[in-house]
Scaffold this active site. Structure first.
Site, PDB file in Angstrom:
ATOM      1  CG  ASP A  74      -1.963  -1.071   1.203  1.00 25.53           C
ATOM      2  OD1 ASP A  74      -2.116  -1.727   0.154  1.00 25.53           O
ATOM      3  OD2 ASP A  74      -2.638  -1.256   2.237  1.00 25.53           O
TER       4      ASP A  74
ATOM      5  CE  LYS B  71     -10.623  -5.036  -0.853  1.00 25.93           C
ATOM      6  NZ  LYS B  71     -10.412  -3.915   0.072  1.00 25.93           N
TER       7      LYS B  71
ATOM      8  CB  ALA C 283      -1.587 -10.046   2.721  1.00 22.82           C
ATOM      9  CG  ASN C 284      -4.671  -6.079   4.667  1.00 20.94           C
ATOM     10  OD1 ASN C 284      -3.443  -6.045   4.705  1.00 20.94           O
ATOM     11  ND2 ASN C 284      -5.386  -5.153   4.050  1.00 20.94           N
TER      12      ASN C 284
ATOM     13  CG  LEU D   8     -25.021  -2.480   9.391  1.00 20.90           C
ATOM     14  CD1 LEU D   8     -26.251  -2.542  10.274  1.00 20.90           C
ATOM     15  CD2 LEU D   8     -25.414  -2.327   7.922  1.00 20.90           C
TER      16      LEU D   8
ATOM     17  CG  ASP E  11      -6.161   4.550   7.686  1.00 22.06           C
ATOM     18  OD1 ASP E  11      -7.084   4.353   6.885  1.00 22.06           O
ATOM     19  OD2 ASP E  11      -4.977   4.201   7.486  1.00 22.06           O
TER      20      ASP E  11
ATOM     21  CB  ALA F  95      -7.080  -3.044   6.655  1.00 23.86           C
ATOM     22  CB  ALA F  96     -12.138  -1.257   9.440  1.00 22.55           C
ATOM     23  N   GLY F  97     -12.449  -3.796   7.612  1.00 25.23           N
ATOM     24  CA  GLY F  97     -13.209  -4.989   7.216  1.00 25.23           C
ATOM     25  C   GLY F  97     -12.324  -6.234   7.212  1.00 25.23           C
ATOM     26  CG  ASP F  98      -9.039  -6.437   4.681  1.00 24.07           C
ATOM     27  OD1 ASP F  98     -10.005  -6.924   4.063  1.00 24.07           O
ATOM     28  OD2 ASP F  98      -8.246  -5.621   4.173  1.00 24.07           O
TER      29      ASP F  98
ATOM     30  NE  ARG G  33      -3.112   0.082  16.360  1.00 22.08           N
ATOM     31  CZ  ARG G  33      -3.474  -0.635  17.435  1.00 22.08           C
ATOM     32  NH1 ARG G  33      -3.206  -0.195  18.646  1.00 22.08           N
ATOM     33  NH2 ARG G  33      -4.081  -1.796  17.297  1.00 22.08           N
TER      34      ARG G  33
END
Ligand code: RIB
Length: 316
Positions: A18, A45, A47-48, A226, A251, A254-257, A290
């Site tokens: 990234d 996605k 690797a995360n 959501l 930030d 990658a919250a979903g990852d 973070r």
């Protein structure tokens, strides 16, 4: 089958380096602006999700492809350092490693352009070479940043060997019913739900309505993310809304990852669905406090401490 092996999580997916720029606002067409900060961070996605699961104590084996370049080496090394088994990551001589160009605005929201590179060279044959791992694992985790033929092959093998599949349908694209019929857990966000079902999703009620459609197409359990409003969960026997944790987000990359990786760990540990969602919500909430993708992900003790601090209520 040995019990520990059965708890193993196999992640099939992408690896990207990234390139992140923090901005106050995004430029218009033809406009030049100054960014605040630039950094690189291991992402992608797949690797995360592998990294998140390993940081949280999961036994993780990853299948993917990088280029024969410096980014590829760094991406694999970073996963290894977290304990991910990387023997399933092939190196491709013809393409460079995947990269993602990310801007993060003052609200912590991101835009991402992915150049898939070697990720798009992952073939059904690469997946078949890892059949023994898929056959003996406890959960297969896939996303959609690799070719559909690779996704389908991985899911078909898992289905054939009666291994449950967790699909994070990102980035969203039309999905064949054959695929949905083999998916046990699906974790779309609001816009992915809308793209998959054509129904607008903005709260738990609208999420439940859209989730009905995914169930009718064969999915086992829908976990609709959501954002800070938590997760709406619908299966043929359960329906509940788990509120999110409110944190100071800088930030959301990658919250979903992080959610998918944490969910995978909790499910393979045998936690109940609601416990697993709460654990994944906590890890995901910590990650948005973070910067970066893998660089933002919490470890097990931090996540448990956060859950203990918020034990009195779901939504402090
Ligand atoms: O989900 C976040 C990820 O999307 C980033 O790490 C970027 O590489 C893209 O794959």
């Amino acid at each position: 089958m040995n019990k520990d092996m059965n708890k193993q999580i196999v992640v099939v997916g992408s690896l990207n380096m990234d390139m992140v720029v923090q901005v106050d606002r995004r430029p218009g067409i033809g406009e030049t602006i100054l960014g605040r900060r630039f950094f690189t961070s291991p992402g992608g996605k797949g690797a995360n999700q592998a990294y998140a699961a390993a940081r949280l104590g999961g036994s993780v084996f990853m299948v993917g492809k990088t280029g024969a370049d410096m980014f590829g080496e760094q991406l694999i090394r970073h996963l290894k350092e977290a304990g991910v088994q990387t023997e399933g990551i092939a190196v491709c001589e013809e393409e460079s490693s995947g990269v993602a160009f990310i801007t993060i605005d003052a609200q912590g929201e991101n835009n991402i352009i992915v150049v898939p590179g070697a990720n798009h060279r992952l073939t059904a044959e690469d997946i078949r070479q890892n059949e023994a791992r898929i056959q003996s694992c406890g959960l297969l985790v896939v996303q959609l940043e690799i070719p559909m033929e690779a996704v389908l092959e991985a899911v078909r093998l898992a289905h054939h060997h009666r291994v449950p599949v967790l699909l994070d349908p990102a980035p969203a694209c039309p999905l064949p019913d054959e695929l949905l019929g083999m998916v046990h857990y699906i974790t779309p966000n609001e816009s992915e739900m809308q793209q998959l079902t054509g129904k607008k999703v903005h709260d738990p009620e609208t999420a439940f309505r859209a989730a009905e459609e995914l169930l009718s197409r064969g999915v086992g359990i829908v976990l609709a993310k959501l954002g800070e409003n938590g997760v709406a969960v619908l299966s043929r026997s359960e329906r509940f809304h788990m509120p999110g944790f409110r944190v100071n987000a800088v930030d959301t990359t990658a919250a979903g990852d992080t959610f998918a990786g944490a969910l995978a760990v909790a499910l393979t540990e045998g936690k109940s669905l609601s416990e697993a969602v709460r654990f994944a919500n906590a890890a995901s909430a910590l990650s948005v406090t973070r910067y970066g993708a893998q660089s933002s992900m919490p470890d097990r003790s931090e996540t448990e401490a956060f859950l203990n601090e918020h034990a009195g209520g779901m939504n402090p």
